[in-house]
Design a protein around this motif. Structure first.
Motif, PDB file in Angstrom:
ATOM      1  N   VAL A   1      -2.548  12.775 -16.118  1.00 34.85           N
ATOM      2  CA  VAL A   1      -3.531  11.667 -16.458  1.00 34.85           C
ATOM      3  C   VAL A   1      -4.185  11.629 -15.106  1.00 34.85           C
ATOM      4  N   ASP A   2      -5.590  11.267 -15.098  1.00 30.47           N
ATOM      5  CA  ASP A   2      -6.432  10.948 -14.150  1.00 30.47           C
ATOM      6  C   ASP A   2      -6.249   9.575 -13.375  1.00 30.47           C
ATOM      7  N   LEU A   3      -5.580   9.361 -12.272  1.00 30.26           N
ATOM      8  CA  LEU A   3      -5.217   8.200 -11.698  1.00 30.26           C
ATOM      9  C   LEU A   3      -5.876   8.389 -10.183  1.00 30.26           C
ATOM     10  N   VAL A   4      -6.935   9.045 -10.115  1.00 23.70           N
ATOM     11  CA  VAL A   4      -7.521   9.086  -8.863  1.00 23.70           C
ATOM     12  C   VAL A   4      -8.378   7.873  -8.518  1.00 23.70           C
ATOM     13  N   GLY A   5      -8.294   7.251  -7.407  1.00 22.85           N
ATOM     14  CA  GLY A   5      -9.195   5.775  -7.279  1.00 22.85           C
ATOM     15  C   GLY A   5      -8.319   4.691  -6.988  1.00 22.85           C
ATOM     16  N   GLY A   6      -9.019   3.711  -7.008  1.00 24.29           N
ATOM     17  CA  GLY A   6      -8.145   2.493  -6.664  1.00 24.29           C
ATOM     18  C   GLY A   6      -8.024   2.343  -5.303  1.00 24.29           C
ATOM     19  N   TYR A   7      -7.004   1.235  -4.910  1.00 22.59           N
ATOM     20  CA  TYR A   7      -6.884   0.978  -3.586  1.00 22.59           C
ATOM     21  C   TYR A   7      -5.451   1.059  -3.077  1.00 22.59           C
ATOM     22  N   TYR A   8      -5.476   1.313  -1.837  1.00 24.48           N
ATOM     23  CA  TYR A   8      -4.224   1.214  -1.110  1.00 24.48           C
ATOM     24  C   TYR A   8      -4.119  -0.253  -0.708  1.00 24.48           C
ATOM     25  N   ASP A   9      -3.077  -0.917  -0.902  1.00 21.98           N
ATOM     26  CA  ASP A   9      -3.218  -2.079  -0.858  1.00 21.98           C
ATOM     27  C   ASP A   9      -2.778  -2.930   0.506  1.00 21.98           C
TER      28      ASP A   9
ATOM     29  N   THR B   1       1.253  -8.244  12.145  1.00 20.39           N
ATOM     30  CA  THR B   1      -0.050  -7.137  12.259  1.00 20.39           C
ATOM     31  C   THR B   1      -0.311  -6.497  11.044  1.00 20.39           C
ATOM     32  N   GLU B   2       0.440  -6.297   9.868  1.00 18.18           N
ATOM     33  CA  GLU B   2      -0.008  -5.509   8.638  1.00 18.18           C
ATOM     34  C   GLU B   2      -0.889  -6.381   7.861  1.00 18.18           C
ATOM     35  N   ALA B   3      -1.966  -5.904   7.503  1.00 18.08           N
ATOM     36  CA  ALA B   3      -2.938  -6.523   6.599  1.00 18.08           C
ATOM     37  C   ALA B   3      -2.985  -6.248   5.198  1.00 18.08           C
ATOM     38  N   CYS B   4      -3.434  -6.611   4.009  1.00 17.96           N
ATOM     39  CA  CYS B   4      -3.358  -6.621   2.892  1.00 17.96           C
ATOM     40  C   CYS B   4      -4.659  -7.087   2.177  1.00 17.96           C
ATOM     41  N   THR B   5      -5.051  -6.143   1.175  1.00 11.16           N
ATOM     42  CA  THR B   5      -6.113  -6.444   0.270  1.00 11.16           C
ATOM     43  C   THR B   5      -6.308  -7.995  -0.251  1.00 11.16           C
ATOM     44  N   TYR B   6      -4.987  -8.531  -0.483  1.00 10.83           N
ATOM     45  CA  TYR B   6      -4.820  -9.547  -1.375  1.00 10.83           C
ATOM     46  C   TYR B   6      -4.841 -10.874  -0.300  1.00 10.83           C
ATOM     47  N   ASN B   7      -5.067 -10.483   1.029  1.00 14.14           N
ATOM     48  CA  ASN B   7      -4.907 -11.439   2.133  1.00 14.14           C
ATOM     49  C   ASN B   7      -6.422 -11.556   2.183  1.00 14.14           C
ATOM     50  N   THR B   8      -7.351 -10.532   2.254  1.00  9.77           N
ATOM     51  CA  THR B   8      -8.828 -10.732   2.625  1.00  9.77           C
ATOM     52  C   THR B   8      -9.772 -11.368   1.186  1.00  9.77           C
ATOM     53  N   ALA B   9      -9.161 -10.976   0.182  1.00 18.22           N
ATOM     54  CA  ALA B   9      -9.827 -11.168  -1.220  1.00 18.22           C
ATOM     55  C   ALA B   9     -10.222 -12.585  -1.423  1.00 18.22           C
ATOM     56  N   PRO B  10      -9.281 -13.473  -1.171  1.00 17.90           N
ATOM     57  CA  PRO B  10      -9.743 -15.107  -1.279  1.00 17.90           C
ATOM     58  C   PRO B  10     -10.814 -15.366  -0.288  1.00 17.90           C
TER      59      PRO B  10
ATOM     60  N   GLN C   1       7.818 -16.068   7.449  1.00 19.02           N
ATOM     61  CA  GLN C   1       7.407 -15.146   8.685  1.00 19.02           C
ATOM     62  C   GLN C   1       6.680 -14.078   8.329  1.00 19.02           C
ATOM     63  N   TRP C   2       6.950 -13.453   7.065  1.00 20.90           N
ATOM     64  CA  TRP C   2       6.188 -12.081   6.660  1.00 20.90           C
ATOM     65  C   TRP C   2       4.825 -12.461   5.937  1.00 20.90           C
ATOM     66  N   ASN C   3       3.968 -12.068   6.522  1.00 22.98           N
ATOM     67  CA  ASN C   3       2.488 -12.121   6.057  1.00 22.98           C
ATOM     68  C   ASN C   3       2.036 -13.341   5.748  1.00 22.98           C
ATOM     69  N   ASN C   4       2.250 -14.372   6.441  1.00 28.59           N
ATOM     70  CA  ASN C   4       2.024 -15.773   6.033  1.00 28.59           C
ATOM     71  C   ASN C   4       0.515 -16.069   5.430  1.00 28.59           C
ATOM     72  N   MET C   5      -0.374 -15.303   6.264  1.00 33.44           N
ATOM     73  CA  MET C   5      -1.827 -15.585   5.831  1.00 33.44           C
ATOM     74  C   MET C   5      -2.299 -15.124   4.319  1.00 33.44           C
ATOM     75  N   GLN C   6      -1.474 -14.390   3.802  1.00 31.95           N
ATOM     76  CA  GLN C   6      -1.654 -14.259   2.231  1.00 31.95           C
ATOM     77  C   GLN C   6      -1.656 -15.632   1.616  1.00 31.95           C
ATOM     78  N   TYR C   7      -0.774 -16.529   1.952  1.00 35.76           N
ATOM     79  CA  TYR C   7      -0.554 -17.917   1.473  1.00 35.76           C
ATOM     80  C   TYR C   7      -1.644 -18.913   1.859  1.00 35.76           C
ATOM     81  N   VAL C   8      -2.044 -18.646   3.128  1.00 33.94           N
ATOM     82  CA  VAL C   8      -3.109 -19.568   3.690  1.00 33.94           C
ATOM     83  C   VAL C   8      -4.388 -19.289   3.062  1.00 33.94           C
ATOM     84  N   SER C   9      -5.008 -17.899   3.119  1.00 32.44           N
ATOM     85  CA  SER C   9      -6.036 -17.677   2.361  1.00 32.44           C
ATOM     86  C   SER C   9      -6.297 -18.079   0.771  1.00 32.44           C
ATOM     87  N   THR C  10      -5.420 -17.888  -0.095  1.00 29.89           N
ATOM     88  CA  THR C  10      -5.258 -18.254  -1.303  1.00 29.89           C
ATOM     89  C   THR C  10      -4.927 -19.724  -1.357  1.00 29.89           C
ATOM     90  N   ALA C  11      -4.377 -20.426  -0.693  1.00 30.63           N
ATOM     91  CA  ALA C  11      -4.480 -21.939  -0.489  1.00 30.63           C
ATOM     92  C   ALA C  11      -5.755 -22.409  -0.318  1.00 30.63           C
TER      93      ALA C  11
END
Length: 443
Positions: free
Chosen positions: A84-92, A406-415, A272-282
């Motif tokens: 299958v061609d699964l080239v592309g997409g995002y590293y999260d 210090t780790e960042a995620c695409t779903y932190n920034t998206a909102p 404690q772990w990646n709290n900003m994902q909840y802040v940006s979505t909220a």
């Protein structure tokens, strides 16, 4: 800044009276300088950088207009073993597994942001970049949905990937691909991917109707084994839960134990772990709901207290401003924004010298020995990444090994994209209203 303004005002007062128009214009420029100097945050810059981040996270063959130049092609054989061609997409995040669920959620949030705040994003000159970020994800989903009941859910193996510190361009870890089908169900992933494509179909409806229809077709195949029925009562439950959560964010639920905790500096704090994902979505949910209340001329009722749309939006703004630097550490948690931001982000590609500068192979152990463990800042700035953020006491430790913060995620920034566009629009609107100057109106 103040000295410059005083000089401008001096020149204004010395202008000959016969040049009344020039005098008035000069005063207007002084007011503009004062107002610009007083702006706490540059939401336009934050918006631009947020969208730039998604180019850092691209997997596959990078396009000619790639703006993040320290990245290069990667994952070009993804799916090959499975035919299958699964080239592309995002590293999260900072590793190189392509997880379907966070990728789908990221695209859903980006699409929702454009649906709600398209005009504001367009005025900021970022609509094309926002749509490119969405399409990079949906192009991959179309590839991954190889038949009506088959969706390729993941490429790569988390265990082996996490034992390796390499650039994506050098990957030697397993690229095993996993799928969901009739025998391997995954309704949460199927549902979120369908939601992402359905939302994106709305985004592209006016500009690319064929692509919009294609996305909607795939979305239908993933949701819709039965005819759609009336679900009004289900939607009402969603609304009730959303309103309960908004009240909890505002600290207005009767039972204090059900309110969302906050740090001493005022940041919503979930874990404690990646709290900003909840802040940006909220913040996004609060912003969208504030608009809904304003447009429908309603208030939110939180246990007897009536809350207007302004209060809800102001709280959302306080969370964004905290992210951008209004916090006890005076640090921007949006990488590359402002003068003080995390420089040792837990991110393989950013921490190692760019492949375009040094094409020599860097192995797993070499990456850990020479790049992960070093004390110096990352070799490349992961612009627009929203890191995990501070702890419950507003303390942040900028170390590469401190992945919880210090780790960042695409779903932190998206909102952030939609919220920043909204705040920028309100700032510009306020500026126009306060400086639709009567000084020049008479000329």
């Amino acid at each position: 800044m103040e000295e410059g303004i005083k000089k401008e005002q001096h020149h204004c007062t010395e202008a000959p009276k016969i040049l009344r128009f020039a005098h008035s214009w000069c005063l207007l420029l002084s007011l503009f300088a004062i107002s610009t100097g007083a702006r706490a945050f540059d939401y336009a810059d934050a918006l631009r950088k947020s969208l730039l981040y998604f180019e850092s996270q691209r997997s596959g063959r990078l396009p000619y207009n790639q703006r993040v130049t320290w990245r290069d092609h990667s994952g070009l054989t993804d799916g090959l073993e499975q035919g299958v061609d699964l080239v592309g997409g995002y590293y999260d995040a900072g590793d190189h597994v392509k997880f379907g669920l966070p990728m789908a959620f990221t695209v859903t949030m980006l699409s929702w942001g454009v649906i709600e705040f398209r005009k504001q994003i367009a005025v900021a000159g970022e609509l094309e970049h926002a749509m490119e970020a969405i399409k990079w994800g949906t192009d991959y989903f179309i590839k991954a949905h190889t038949s009506p009941n088959v969706l390729w859910a993941e490429v790569g193996d988390g265990d082996t990937d996490h034992y390796c510190w390499q650039r994506p361009e050098d990957m030697t870890t397993s690229r095993q691909a996993y799928k969901i089908d009739e025998n391997n169900p995954g309704s949460d992933l199927a549902g979120e991917t369908a939601a992402a494509m359905a939302a994106a179909s709305i985004v592209f409806k006016g500009t690319n109707p064929h692509y919009s229809h294609l996305l909607l077709h795939h979305a239908h195949q993933l949701l819709m084994e039965e005819k759609h029925k009336e679900h009004a009562h289900i939607l009402e439950q969603y609304r009730s839960k959303a309103e309960y959560y908004i009240c909890a964010c505002l600290g207005l639920n009767e039972n204090n134990g059900s309110n969302v905790e906050r740090t001493p500096g005022g940041l919503l704090y979930i874990r404690q772990w990646n709290n900003m994902q909840y802040v940006s979505t909220a913040a996004f949910l609060l912003t969208v709901y504030s608009d809904y209340l304003q447009n429908s001329n309603q208030n939110l009722k939180c246990h007897g207290k009536m809350v207007g749309h302004e209060e809800i939006l102001n709280f959302a703004k306080s969370q964004i401003d905290y992210i951008l630097g209004s916090n006890p550490m005076s640090m921007s948690y949006l990488v590359g924004y402002g003068s003080n931001y995390p420089t040792r982000v837990h991110h393989r590609g950013a921490s190692i010298v760019s492949y375009r500068e040094h094409k020599g192979f860097i192995g797993c152990t070499q990456g850990y020995d020479h790049w992960f463990s070093r004390q110096e800042p990352n070799s490349n700035v992961l612009v627009g990444a929203l890191v995990g953020g501070p702890d419950s006491q507003d303390v942040f430790v900028d170390h590469r090994h401190n992945y919880m913060q210090t780790e960042a995620c695409t779903y932190n920034t998206a909102p952030l994209v939609g919220v920043l566009a909204k705040l920028l629009h309100l700032e510009d609107l306020s500026f126009d209203q306060n400086h639709s100057s009567p000084l020049v109106a008479s000329y």
